[in-house]
Design an enzyme around this catalytic site. Structure first.
Site, PDB file in Angstrom:
ATOM      1  N   LEU A   1      -7.440   5.919   3.019  1.00 53.39           N
ATOM      2  CA  LEU A   1      -7.619   6.990   2.040  1.00 53.39           C
ATOM      3  C   LEU A   1      -6.376   7.241   1.201  1.00 53.39           C
ATOM      4  O   LEU A   1      -6.382   8.144   0.359  1.00 53.39           O
ATOM      5  CB  LEU A   1      -8.016   8.293   2.756  1.00 53.39           C
ATOM      6  CG  LEU A   1      -9.400   8.281   3.415  1.00 53.39           C
ATOM      7  CD1 LEU A   1      -9.609   9.553   4.217  1.00 53.39           C
ATOM      8  CD2 LEU A   1     -10.499   8.131   2.365  1.00 53.39           C
ATOM      9  N   ARG A   2      -5.307   6.467   1.432  1.00 53.96           N
ATOM     10  CA  ARG A   2      -4.102   6.680   0.632  1.00 53.96           C
ATOM     11  C   ARG A   2      -4.385   6.428  -0.847  1.00 53.96           C
ATOM     12  O   ARG A   2      -3.860   7.124  -1.716  1.00 53.96           O
ATOM     13  CB  ARG A   2      -2.967   5.777   1.110  1.00 53.96           C
ATOM     14  CG  ARG A   2      -1.673   6.026   0.351  1.00 53.96           C
ATOM     15  CD  ARG A   2      -0.534   5.189   0.861  1.00 53.96           C
ATOM     16  NE  ARG A   2       0.001   5.715   2.117  1.00 53.96           N
ATOM     17  CZ  ARG A   2      -0.030   5.080   3.277  1.00 53.96           C
ATOM     18  NH1 ARG A   2      -0.559   3.876   3.346  1.00 53.96           N
ATOM     19  NH2 ARG A   2       0.463   5.623   4.357  1.00 53.96           N
ATOM     20  N   ALA A   3      -5.237   5.447  -1.155  1.00 51.60           N
ATOM     21  CA  ALA A   3      -5.560   5.160  -2.541  1.00 51.60           C
ATOM     22  C   ALA A   3      -6.225   6.352  -3.220  1.00 51.60           C
ATOM     23  O   ALA A   3      -5.932   6.663  -4.380  1.00 51.60           O
ATOM     24  CB  ALA A   3      -6.469   3.934  -2.631  1.00 51.60           C
TER      25      ALA A   3
ATOM     26  N   ASP B   1       0.811  -1.210   0.000  1.00 55.29           N
ATOM     27  CA  ASP B   1       0.000   0.000   0.000  1.00 55.29           C
ATOM     28  C   ASP B   1       0.846   1.261   0.000  1.00 55.29           C
ATOM     29  O   ASP B   1       0.396   2.322  -0.448  1.00 55.29           O
ATOM     30  CB  ASP B   1      -0.927  -0.012   1.219  1.00 55.29           C
ATOM     31  CG  ASP B   1      -1.853   1.188   1.260  1.00 55.29           C
ATOM     32  OD1 ASP B   1      -2.600   1.380   0.284  1.00 55.29           O
ATOM     33  OD2 ASP B   1      -1.823   1.944   2.249  1.00 55.29           O
TER      34      ASP B   1
ATOM     35  N   VAL C   1      -3.472   9.029  -3.856  1.00 56.81           N
ATOM     36  CA  VAL C   1      -2.560   8.649  -4.930  1.00 56.81           C
ATOM     37  C   VAL C   1      -3.258   8.717  -6.282  1.00 56.81           C
ATOM     38  O   VAL C   1      -2.692   9.204  -7.273  1.00 56.81           O
ATOM     39  CB  VAL C   1      -1.998   7.237  -4.674  1.00 56.81           C
ATOM     40  CG1 VAL C   1      -1.216   6.746  -5.878  1.00 56.81           C
ATOM     41  CG2 VAL C   1      -1.114   7.241  -3.440  1.00 56.81           C
TER      42      VAL C   1
END
Length: 688
Positions: free
Chosen positions: A275-277, A194, A280
């Protein structure tokens, strides 16, 4: 002078080229993880990228590559004046070897100055060298987990923090992180996956003409690197100029509310964690718009960004292959393009008036991409994640062994489950892992000792304490210490090692008839999952008919292991001797390759040997080799021959009846044998 293969001369690999270029435009995307089979030019194209990056303005003499226009206020070599001198240099490509130590990565105390001058000074590591450049990790999946954590933390925060040996340092560490890996050699944990911004699956072209062009260009480069690079210099210069232009345009690109709704709709649809997706994907979409010369993100940017940013984040467990369902992606994009429903108190959207603006889907195909032949039309390359062929749920199996009537297809495994940790008794000396106690180079320091030969890891404080009482007697003058060989102390570190669990599984007709294979496969898959988490190796040997085979060589690749176990057929006679000899040969070869890794052999059988010779000699061979063994007795019925117990005695191991055990208890048996604890064994039987 070292001449790198030109980036623009790479044939194919369009998706990988795009992912690398987008990170060059906006390093905040978080880097690229390149997954693929061996020999696909992964390393070549990464090394070629550094030549495309713009020159850097740096503070002369600064070991941390500070930008003169905005120097790091906490730079260890600072403070730097804003109107100071400026030097130009190329962006660096820093390669981190698999065997690098933590000191080499983050930096350490400068021992030479500490011992000679008596001062604490920091010696920068690879993270400082890579600041404002490219940090490349080949075979990142083979790197120690704690080093991967260090890299990804620095990449995410843009800073490296060092707190060790009396040194407290923080410095900027913003770099383009690129990792390559071959999934056949083991996976990264989902938490680490991730942290990489984008991922790309690469494989060699199956088109003969394209393969021929790859070979033709590589041979031409090897014959005359300088001449070959000169022929492609114009293409690389054009790409470098385009990167610089996209970087300059990046702040002007608008991510509208409609495009942002599409980003969040896609991420929610695929149920990615955190929420990193979303972040990014949004950054990648903005970089794509800048790369194509647009001032606003359109639907196609969001779609292409999702194909790069989400596949590796969809893995819920190591048995899941990365990838996206593109029809689901299109549905999510369409749903995100629809205006949000307004509540009774809404005034017309978040901006406070008017109807919500329509999504950009209608403009997705109108962007001008002419004149940019190097821009790929991306199509996600995914591994085959289809169902398990050959699984049968037909009529009950004929109980007879041998002949065509005794053959059947693969039996489906029961669902894998969490297992208790395995622990090998004592203090090992194996490869670093997360399993059993062992002396390792990366663990915590438990004590110091006088070295026997060359000092492998200096224990600084213990060395100074050993030398301190003798300074007056040695006539010390000045700040430096008077050191002698007898003063040196090295660290004794204790951590965890990984082990090798070998299953020798009876796949004959009697095992299939009694429906044992589903539970056995489920237990093996569970141990494989646990081994993935704890960095163990697992191997599987099966025997049936007249021979034995290694269906799963020692591996960390859970995907390959799961596929082969699911497809394992059953039926035929029982060549027990052949299975034991195959296991002994596997362990012998693995001992040569990795002599420090301690094995555990689990033989799953009813003890019959209806084909081949007497297994007792093979069992004695394993016993004399010091292999820890467990025999799981699969015999059932009112009359028992006790053959599995005799086999366990020959192996010097323990025999346990399968009808006393659930699949979960099989794992507990392995654990109890490994720790050799009578308390755990009695507890396991009570649970059963």
């Amino acid at each position: 002078m070292d001449v790198r293969y030109p980036f623009s001369a790479v044939v194919g690999l369009d998706e990988l080229r795009l992912a690398l270029l987008l990170n060059a435009v906006d390093p905040a995307i978080g880097g690229v993880l390149v997954r693929g089979e061996k020999g696909t030019a992964k390393s070549t194209i990464v090394r070629a990228l550094a030549a495309l990056l713009p020159e850097l303005a740096v503070v002369p003499g600064c070991r941390f590559s500070c930008d003169p226009a905005a120097p790091d206020s906490s730079c260890p070599d600072g403070p730097h004046p804003l109107d100071g001198p400026v030097a130009l240099r190329e962006a660096r490509l820093v390669e981190l070897p698999v065997g690098a130590s933590e000191d080499r990565v983050v930096g350490s105390l400068d021992l030479e100055r500490a011992l000679a001058q008596g001062v604490k000074a920091y010696e920068p590591g690879l993270l400082a060298d890579a600041h404002r450049g490219v940090l490349y990790v080949d075979e990142v999946n083979l790197l120690s987990d704690h080093l991967v954590d260090l890299l990804l933390d620095a990449a995410a925060m843009g800073r490296a923090h060092v707190e060790r040996e009396g040194v407290s340092v923080s410095h900027a560490a913003r770099f383009l992180l690129v990792g390559t890996m071959n999934p056949e050699e083991g996976e990264l944990r989902p938490q680490l996956l991730d942290r990489f911004g984008l991922t790309v699956e690469v494989r060699a072209s199956r088109e003969p003409r394209e393969r021929a062009e790859v070979v033709r260009r590589r041979l031409a480069f090897d014959a005359d690197p300088a001449s070959f690079a000169a022929r492609w210099a114009e293409g690389d210069a054009a790409l470098a100029a385009r990167i610089a232009a996209a970087r300059a345009a990046l702040p002007e690109v608008v991510l509208s509310d409609a495009a942002l709704r599409q980003v969040t709709s896609v991420c929610a649809s695929f149920e990615v964690d955190g929420l990193r997706a979303d972040l990014v994907t949004a950054r990648t979409a903005v970089a794509l718009a800048a790369w194509h010369g647009r001032t606003e993100v359109v639907a196609e940017d969001v779609r292409q960004a999702a194909l790069l940013a989400l596949p590796h984040r969809r893995r819920r467990n190591p048995f899941d292959a990365p990838g996206l369902d593109e029809s689901q992606l299109d549905d999510a994009l369409a749903e995100g393009a629809e205006p949000p429903e307004q509540g009774p108190d809404d005034d017309g959207g978040p901006s406070g008036g008017g109807a919500p603006e329509p999504g950009p889907g209608a403009d997705a195909g109108t962007s001008d991409t002419s004149g940019t032949p190097d821009t790929p039309e991306t199509e996600m390359i995914m591994g085959d994640s289809g169902g398990h062929a050959g699984e049968s749920r037909g009529e009950p199996h004929d109980h007879r062994e041998g002949g065509a009537a005794g053959e059947r297809g693969a039996v489906a495994a029961s669902q894998p489950y969490a297992v208790k940790p395995l622990r090998v008794a004592g203090l090992g000396d194996g490869a670093a892992g997360r399993r059993s106690r062992a002396r390792t180079a990366d663990g915590r320091t438990v004590r110091s000792e006088a070295p026997q030969g060359r000092v492998s890891s200096l224990h600084l404080s213990a060395t100074l304490r050993a030398a301190a009482p003798h300074q007056v007697g040695r006539g010390r003058r000045g700040a430096g210490l008077e050191l002698r060989r007898d003063d040196l102390r090295q660290s004794v570190r204790e951590g965890r090692e990984s082990n090798l669990v070998v299953f020798c599984v009876d796949a004959s007709g009697s095992m299939a008839a009694r429906q044992r294979m589903g539970a056995v496969k489920g237990a093996v898959l569970s141990l494989l999952l646990d081994a993935y988490q704890r960095r163990d190796k697992v191997a599987v040997v099966t025997f049936r008919g007249s021979a034995a085979e290694t269906v799963l060589p020692p591996t960390w690749s859970v995907e390959a292991g799961a596929a082969r176990l699911q497809q394992l057929p059953t039926g035929g006679r029982t060549p027990l001797q052949a299975g034991l000899l195959q296991a002994a040969e596997l362990l012998r070869l693995e001992r040569v390759r990795d002599p420090r890794r301690r094995p555990l052999l689990v033989v799953v059988t009813d003890g019959r040997h209806t084909s081949g010779g007497d297994p007792s000699r093979a069992a004695a061979l394993l016993r004399h080799a010091g292999v820890h063994s467990v025999v799981v007795d699969c015999e059932s019925g009112p009359v028992r021959l006790g053959l599995a117990g005799a086999l366990a005695a020959a192996l010097g191991g323990e025999a346990l009846r399968l009808d006393e055990l659930a699949a979960e208890t099989l794992v507990s048996v392995v654990q109890s044998s490994t720790v050799r604890s009578s308390t755990v064994r009695s507890s396991t039987r009570r649970v059963a």
